[in-house]
Design a protein around this motif. Structure first.
Motif, short mmCIF file in Angstrom:
data_model
loop_
_atom_site.label_atom_id
_atom_site.label_comp_id
_atom_site.label_asym_id
_atom_site.label_seq_id
_atom_site.Cartn_x
_atom_site.Cartn_y
_atom_site.Cartn_z
N LYS A 44 4.73 5.47 -12.96
CA LYS A 44 4.23 5.54 -14.24
C LYS A 44 5.43 5.72 -15.19
N GLU B 31 -6.52 3.14 -11.38
CA GLU B 31 -7.42 2.93 -12.36
C GLU B 31 -6.84 3.20 -13.63
N SER B 32 -5.78 4.43 -13.78
CA SER B 32 -5.20 4.75 -15.11
C SER B 32 -4.21 3.63 -15.26
N GLU B 33 -3.61 2.69 -14.56
CA GLU B 33 -2.80 1.75 -14.95
C GLU B 33 -3.55 0.73 -15.61
N ASN C 299 2.96 7.42 -7.59
CA ASN C 299 2.46 7.12 -8.70
C ASN C 299 3.03 7.51 -10.09
N ARG C 300 3.30 8.64 -9.89
CA ARG C 300 3.85 9.36 -11.18
C ARG C 300 5.16 9.02 -11.52
N SER D 168 -11.34 -0.59 -9.63
CA SER D 168 -9.96 -0.26 -9.23
C SER D 168 -9.90 -0.31 -7.40
N ASP E 126 -4.86 1.71 -18.91
CA ASP E 126 -3.54 1.81 -19.87
C ASP E 126 -3.41 0.36 -20.42
#
Length: 222
Positions: free
Chosen positions: A75, A115-117, A71-72, A136, A120
């Motif tokens: 991103k 969820e972070s995406e 995921n990092r 998510s 964002d």
């Protein structure tokens, strides 16, 4: 009677599928010298990162260290492209959200993306205020095409499943809606590849005025 509309994100609220494929294609080439074929990518549309990780390992022998690192990397790559070229908006989608919100319907995002995406993307595009909940694939044990993501979204909205309508663009999403016993509208996005939602009660090609009008009319008649 419909009381809530639950939206998938990628390919429905934002036109991200071409971006996602480009990101993974560049990542696999840069990190593993792999030429990533689009036909291999297609089953990943509407699914999770774990599914993608398993698929890439099966086809190319590439084993990402873990999901967090995967995921990092994604991103970073996605941010580079978005910074240079802008975020891939879906023209007209805000008009649809605004109309539905003004009519009193509860709105939710239910996506397989992390969820972070989701947060964002919705924040960048100014769409967050329209939604009453965000769900998510990270939040459930069994993501799409299983029904869990949509069932949790309905639970968070406090709306029975038979009062929810799903908007999807992918085969996996359509199957998840069917399994959740929710009616589904197919936003037939050509950028989402060869998808099929035979259980859809309405098909619209885009968030045009005509498409939004058909959706609103359908909801009012249900």
């Amino acid at each position: 009677m419909i009381k809530a509309v639950i939206f998938d994100m990628d390919g429905v609220l934002i036109d991200t599928e071409p971006l996602h494929y480009r990101c993974w294609k560049e990542i696999l080439k840069e990190h593993y010298d792999v030429e990533f074929d689009y036909d291999i990518y297609l089953p990943c549309i509407g699914s999770t990162r774990q599914f993608f990780r398993d698929l890439v390992k099966a086809h190319y022998g590439v084993d990402f260290p873990d999901l967090d690192e995967m995921n990092r990397i994604m991103k970073v790559k996605k941010s580079q492209i978005v910074k240079a070229e802008g975020f891939p908006e879906m023209p007209g989608v805000e008009n649809a959200l605004k109309q539905l919100k003004e009519m009193g319907y509860k709105l939710a995002v239910a996506s397989s993306s992390p969820e972070s995406e989701i947060m964002d993307a919705m924040t960048r595009l100014g769409l967050m205020p329209y939604f009453d909940s965000i769900t998510s694939g990270d939040h459930v044990e069994h993501p799409k095409p299983e029904p869990d993501t949509f069932l949790l979204a309905a639970e968070r909205l406090n709306v029975p499943t038979d009062n929810c309508l799903v908007i999807e663009d992918s085969t996996n999403g359509g199957r998840a809606a069917l399994a959740a016993k929710m009616d589904c509208v197919w936003l037939h996005n050509p950028h989402s590849g060869h998808q099929d939602i035979p259980n859809a009660i309405l098909e619209i090609p885009a968030w045009t005025e005509d498409g939004i009008e058909k959706l609103v009319k359908l909801i009012q008649e249900m």
